[in-house]
Enzyme design. Structure first.
Site, PDB file in Angstrom:
ATOM      1  N   CYS A 125       0.834  -1.212   0.000  1.00  0.00           N
ATOM      2  CA  CYS A 125       0.000   0.000   0.000  1.00  0.00           C
ATOM      3  C   CYS A 125       0.864   1.256   0.000  1.00  0.00           C
ATOM      4  O   CYS A 125       0.531   2.253  -0.652  1.00  0.00           O
ATOM      5  CB  CYS A 125      -0.912   0.016   1.228  1.00  0.00           C
ATOM      6  SG  CYS A 125      -1.989  -1.408   1.351  1.00  0.00           S
TER       7      CYS A 125
HETATM    8  C1  BEZ Z   1       0.567  -4.625   1.792  1.00  0.00           C
HETATM    9  O1  BEZ Z   1       0.040  -3.559   1.500  1.00  0.00           O
HETATM   10  O2  BEZ Z   1       1.760  -4.776   1.731  1.00  0.00           O
HETATM   11  C2  BEZ Z   1      -0.266  -5.803   2.206  1.00  0.00           C
HETATM   12  C3  BEZ Z   1      -1.446  -5.591   2.895  1.00  0.00           C
HETATM   13  C4  BEZ Z   1      -2.188  -6.693   3.299  1.00  0.00           C
HETATM   14  C5  BEZ Z   1      -1.756  -7.982   2.978  1.00  0.00           C
HETATM   15  C6  BEZ Z   1      -0.576  -8.153   2.252  1.00  0.00           C
HETATM   16  C7  BEZ Z   1       0.166  -7.058   1.859  1.00  0.00           C
END
Ligand code: BEZ
Length: 210
Positions: free
Chosen positions: A46
């Site tokens: 994210c």
């Molecule tokens: C991420 O944004 O890195 C992420 C968020 C939830 C699960 C896996 C990755």
């Protein structure tokens, strides 16, 4: 609520965001919109997505597109995380992020898929036209970062359809030939596309991108 489909009106809402309380439709005004959810603040994928979206501001502006992000985290969490995004992604976050703690907006847009995760939003993307109708919906899993160049590409295609009566063929990129909409007659096409068109088949007519 019923599942959203292409062509439906994008549900309106009032939400607290990092840029204050916003009424979605009012905030959109006459612009196109991208509303996208991410699973959680302070997560790696994210962080890269929101940083890249901020760096692409000029590209969105050129196309008259406003961008809004969303997760179910708090405003305080968003504010702290924005500092990290700015620091690590060489940018300044320049779009509102909804703090959807009560999940009102995620429910309206069906962004929580309980069989995937019952607490976090998935990576949903909605492209909304100036008529407030939903033009595109895509859903990615939490572990896959989205391709925001693809989102821009779809916006270009949607705008060619809306303003030029053109569609875009497989794997189309900026500058490549476009497809004339089947609803356009050859007579109209001659007027609309002064660069001419190639009739490969009566239903497959190509013209240079205007
Ligand atoms: C991420 O944004 O890195 C992420 C968020 C939830 C699960 C896996 C990755």
């Amino acid at each position: 609520m019923a599942t959203l489909r292409l062509g439906d009106e994008a549900p309106d809402f009032i939400a607290m965001t990092t840029e204050g309380e916003l009424n979605f439709h009012e905030w959109l005004g006459d612009s196109w919109g991208v509303l996208f959810s991410h699973p959680a603040d302070y997560t790696p994928v994210c962080t890269t997505e929101l940083g890249t979206t901020a760096r692409m501001k000029e590209e969105f502006e050129k196309r008259n597109v406003k961008v809004m992000a969303l997760s179910v985290d708090s405003l305080e969490s968003h504010r702290g995380w924005i500092r990290d995004i700015n620091e690590t992604q060489n940018t300044t976050v320049n779009f509102p992020i909804v703090a959807d703690e009560d999940r009102v907006v995620s429910s309206l847009y069906d962004m929580i898929h309980p069989n995937s995760d019952d607490k976090m939003t998935v990576r949903s993307v909605f492209i909304i036209g100036p008529d407030k109708k939903i033009k595109l919906m895509i859903t990615y899993p939490a572990s896959t970062g989205r391709n925001f160049n693809e989102i821009l590409r779809v916006i270009d295609s949607l705008q060619l359809t809306a303003y030029r009566k053109l569609a875009t063929p497989v794997n189309w990129k900026q500058g490549e030939d476009c497809v004339i909409l089947p609803s356009v007659t050859n007579e109209e096409a001659t007027e609309l596309f002064p660069k001419g068109f190639e009739e490969v088949k009566p239903y497959l007519r190509l013209t240079p991108q205007p």
